[in-house]
Design a protein around this motif. Structure first.
Motif, PDB file in Angstrom:
ATOM      1  N   TYR A   1     -20.173  -9.201   6.052  1.00 56.94           N
ATOM      2  CA  TYR A   1     -19.687 -10.278   5.188  1.00 56.94           C
ATOM      3  C   TYR A   1     -20.606 -11.499   5.046  1.00 56.94           C
ATOM      4  CZ  TYR A   1     -15.230  -7.819   5.758  1.00 56.94           C
ATOM      5  OH  TYR A   1     -14.241  -6.876   5.788  1.00 56.94           O
ATOM      6  N   VAL A   2     -21.421 -11.778   6.038  1.00 59.52           N
ATOM      7  CA  VAL A   2     -22.152 -13.047   6.059  1.00 59.52           C
ATOM      8  C   VAL A   2     -23.624 -12.930   5.692  1.00 59.52           C
ATOM      9  CG1 VAL A   2     -22.720 -15.078   7.449  1.00 59.52           C
ATOM     10  CG2 VAL A   2     -20.550 -13.899   7.818  1.00 59.52           C
ATOM     11  N   ALA A   3     -24.278 -11.897   6.147  1.00 58.78           N
ATOM     12  CA  ALA A   3     -25.716 -11.737   5.898  1.00 58.78           C
ATOM     13  C   ALA A   3     -26.012 -11.719   4.396  1.00 58.78           C
ATOM     14  CB  ALA A   3     -26.221 -10.446   6.542  1.00 58.78           C
ATOM     15  N   VAL A   4     -27.193 -12.196   4.039  1.00 55.74           N
ATOM     16  CA  VAL A   4     -27.612 -12.158   2.640  1.00 55.74           C
ATOM     17  C   VAL A   4     -27.638 -10.703   2.175  1.00 55.74           C
ATOM     18  CG1 VAL A   4     -29.476 -12.665   1.023  1.00 55.74           C
ATOM     19  CG2 VAL A   4     -28.980 -14.258   2.888  1.00 55.74           C
ATOM     20  N   ASP A   5     -27.035 -10.452   1.005  1.00 52.34           N
ATOM     21  CA  ASP A   5     -26.943  -9.099   0.445  1.00 52.34           C
ATOM     22  C   ASP A   5     -26.066  -8.172   1.286  1.00 52.34           C
ATOM     23  OD1 ASP A   5     -28.586  -9.753  -1.727  1.00 52.34           O
ATOM     24  OD2 ASP A   5     -30.399  -9.288  -0.604  1.00 52.34           O
ATOM     25  N   ALA A   6     -25.134  -8.740   2.051  1.00 47.81           N
ATOM     26  CA  ALA A   6     -24.182  -7.922   2.815  1.00 47.81           C
ATOM     27  C   ALA A   6     -23.308  -7.139   1.838  1.00 47.81           C
ATOM     28  CB  ALA A   6     -23.310  -8.818   3.684  1.00 47.81           C
ATOM     29  N   PRO A   7     -22.776  -5.981   2.241  1.00 48.65           N
ATOM     30  CA  PRO A   7     -21.944  -5.159   1.343  1.00 48.65           C
ATOM     31  C   PRO A   7     -20.782  -5.929   0.733  1.00 48.65           C
ATOM     32  CG  PRO A   7     -22.470  -3.945   3.341  1.00 48.65           C
ATOM     33  CD  PRO A   7     -22.947  -5.349   3.557  1.00 48.65           C
ATOM     34  N   ASN A   8     -20.176  -6.839   1.529  1.00 46.73           N
ATOM     35  CA  ASN A   8     -19.049  -7.652   1.041  1.00 46.73           C
ATOM     36  C   ASN A   8     -19.339  -9.131   1.295  1.00 46.73           C
ATOM     37  OD1 ASN A   8     -17.657  -4.958   2.391  1.00 46.73           O
ATOM     38  ND2 ASN A   8     -16.890  -5.433   0.357  1.00 46.73           N
ATOM     39  N   GLU A   9     -20.475  -9.579   0.811  1.00 43.65           N
ATOM     40  CA  GLU A   9     -20.947 -10.939   1.081  1.00 43.65           C
ATOM     41  C   GLU A   9     -19.982 -12.011   0.564  1.00 43.65           C
ATOM     42  OE1 GLU A   9     -24.813 -13.797   0.063  1.00 43.65           O
ATOM     43  OE2 GLU A   9     -24.849 -11.661  -0.449  1.00 43.65           O
ATOM     44  N   VAL A  10     -19.611 -12.931   1.461  1.00 43.54           N
ATOM     45  CA  VAL A  10     -18.741 -14.035   1.073  1.00 43.54           C
ATOM     46  C   VAL A  10     -19.594 -15.223   0.617  1.00 43.54           C
ATOM     47  CG1 VAL A  10     -16.818 -13.377   2.553  1.00 43.54           C
ATOM     48  CG2 VAL A  10     -18.636 -14.833   3.482  1.00 43.54           C
ATOM     49  N   ASN A  11     -18.938 -16.147  -0.067  1.00 45.96           N
ATOM     50  CA  ASN A  11     -19.653 -17.266  -0.674  1.00 45.96           C
ATOM     51  C   ASN A  11     -19.833 -18.425   0.304  1.00 45.96           C
ATOM     52  OD1 ASN A  11     -20.841 -19.012  -2.454  1.00 45.96           O
ATOM     53  ND2 ASN A  11     -19.028 -19.360  -3.698  1.00 45.96           N
ATOM     54  N   LEU A  12     -20.925 -18.396   1.066  1.00 47.76           N
ATOM     55  CA  LEU A  12     -21.264 -19.460   1.999  1.00 47.76           C
ATOM     56  C   LEU A  12     -22.587 -20.084   1.589  1.00 47.76           C
ATOM     57  CD1 LEU A  12     -20.455 -17.712   5.409  1.00 47.76           C
ATOM     58  CD2 LEU A  12     -19.165 -19.593   4.400  1.00 47.76           C
ATOM     59  N   ASP A  13     -22.738 -21.377   1.828  1.00 51.20           N
ATOM     60  CA  ASP A  13     -24.025 -22.005   1.523  1.00 51.20           C
ATOM     61  C   ASP A  13     -25.048 -21.601   2.579  1.00 51.20           C
ATOM     62  OD1 ASP A  13     -24.119 -24.174   3.735  1.00 51.20           O
ATOM     63  OD2 ASP A  13     -22.179 -24.515   2.804  1.00 51.20           O
ATOM     64  N   ALA A  14     -26.312 -21.847   2.298  1.00 54.84           N
ATOM     65  CA  ALA A  14     -27.395 -21.402   3.166  1.00 54.84           C
ATOM     66  C   ALA A  14     -27.291 -21.978   4.572  1.00 54.84           C
ATOM     67  CB  ALA A  14     -28.745 -21.770   2.547  1.00 54.84           C
ATOM     68  N   VAL A  15     -26.885 -23.238   4.664  1.00 57.38           N
ATOM     69  CA  VAL A  15     -26.776 -23.886   5.972  1.00 57.38           C
ATOM     70  C   VAL A  15     -25.689 -23.216   6.821  1.00 57.38           C
ATOM     71  CG1 VAL A  15     -26.204 -26.025   7.177  1.00 57.38           C
ATOM     72  CG2 VAL A  15     -27.611 -26.095   5.110  1.00 57.38           C
ATOM     73  N   ALA A  16     -24.522 -23.000   6.219  1.00 58.25           N
ATOM     74  CA  ALA A  16     -23.413 -22.368   6.941  1.00 58.25           C
ATOM     75  C   ALA A  16     -23.773 -20.938   7.342  1.00 58.25           C
ATOM     76  CB  ALA A  16     -22.161 -22.364   6.074  1.00 58.25           C
TER      77      ALA A  16
END
Length: 206
Positions: A118-133
């Motif tokens: 969920y969190v990694a860049v280009d994750a299968p189900n990537e959630v909307n977090l800013d770069a810092v978070a």
């Protein structure tokens, strides 16, 4: 003429074994992630077989907290998120809640799985977090602590509350459910393919 693997340098054989080992690990992670998603989906579908009462829906309108504190509320809201192609937000929130009950010996492994899903860049189900978070969460995951997703979970909760929840309240789905599961409501739903599909899900395909 090919003389087989015996003629290959030892380094080549070692590299091939390493690649095979890494592929095996990746496949195991994928199976684990898919199993977790399937379990969450089945739970939502099972809960959603009971159509909510008009009183329950009115309670959800009071605050997002009431939606999230209700199993059927979460299920209905998840159906709405799915229609907006943002179900990953609820899936991540649920995964974080489940993570809090993880035994110490499994924390590090489970944290990495959630991060990769969920969190990694280009994750299968990537959630909307800013770069810092996202970076802060990555660093926290490396510690393997029970609170490593707390900040990211809060941000996604607020995102759902400030964004998706507002549209949820204005949706035809919530308007129809407010009237209760009567014939008139079903007639209205039948005139809206999108709402009808969600209603079928809530009613268990009835």
């Amino acid at each position: 003429m090919c003389k087989g693997l015996a003629t290959l340098p030892a380094t080549c054989l070692k590299s091939a074994k390493d690649i095979k080992h890494k592929l095996s690990i990746l496949l195991q992670k994928q199976d684990s992630q898919e199993a977790a998603q399937k379990q969450n989906t089945q739970k939502n579908e099972a809960t959603a077989k009971r159509v909510p009462t008009a009183a329950e829906v009115e309670k959800w309108k009071e605050s997002f907290v009431h939606v999230m504190n209700s199993e059927i509320g979460q299920a209905v809201f998840t159906h709405f998120l799915r229609s907006e192609f943002s179900q990953e937000n609820m899936d991540f929130w649920v995964a974080c809640e489940d993570f809090k009950n993880t035994s110490t010996c499994k924390l590090a492994k489970k944290a990495k799985l959630i991060y990769q899903q969920y969190v990694a860049v280009d994750a299968p189900n990537e959630v909307n977090l800013d770069a810092v978070a996202r970076e802060e969460t990555r660093q926290m995951v490396e510690t393997g602590s029970l609170s490593c997703f707390d900040e990211a979970q809060k941000k996604i909760y607020l995102l759902m509350e400030k964004d998706s929840y507002r549209r949820f309240l204005k949706s035809k789905l919530i308007q129809d459910l407010s009237q209760g599961p009567n014939s008139a409501t079903r007639k209205n739903l039948n005139s809206d393919c999108h709402s009808t599909d969600i209603w079928k899900g809530l009613a268990g395909g009835a």
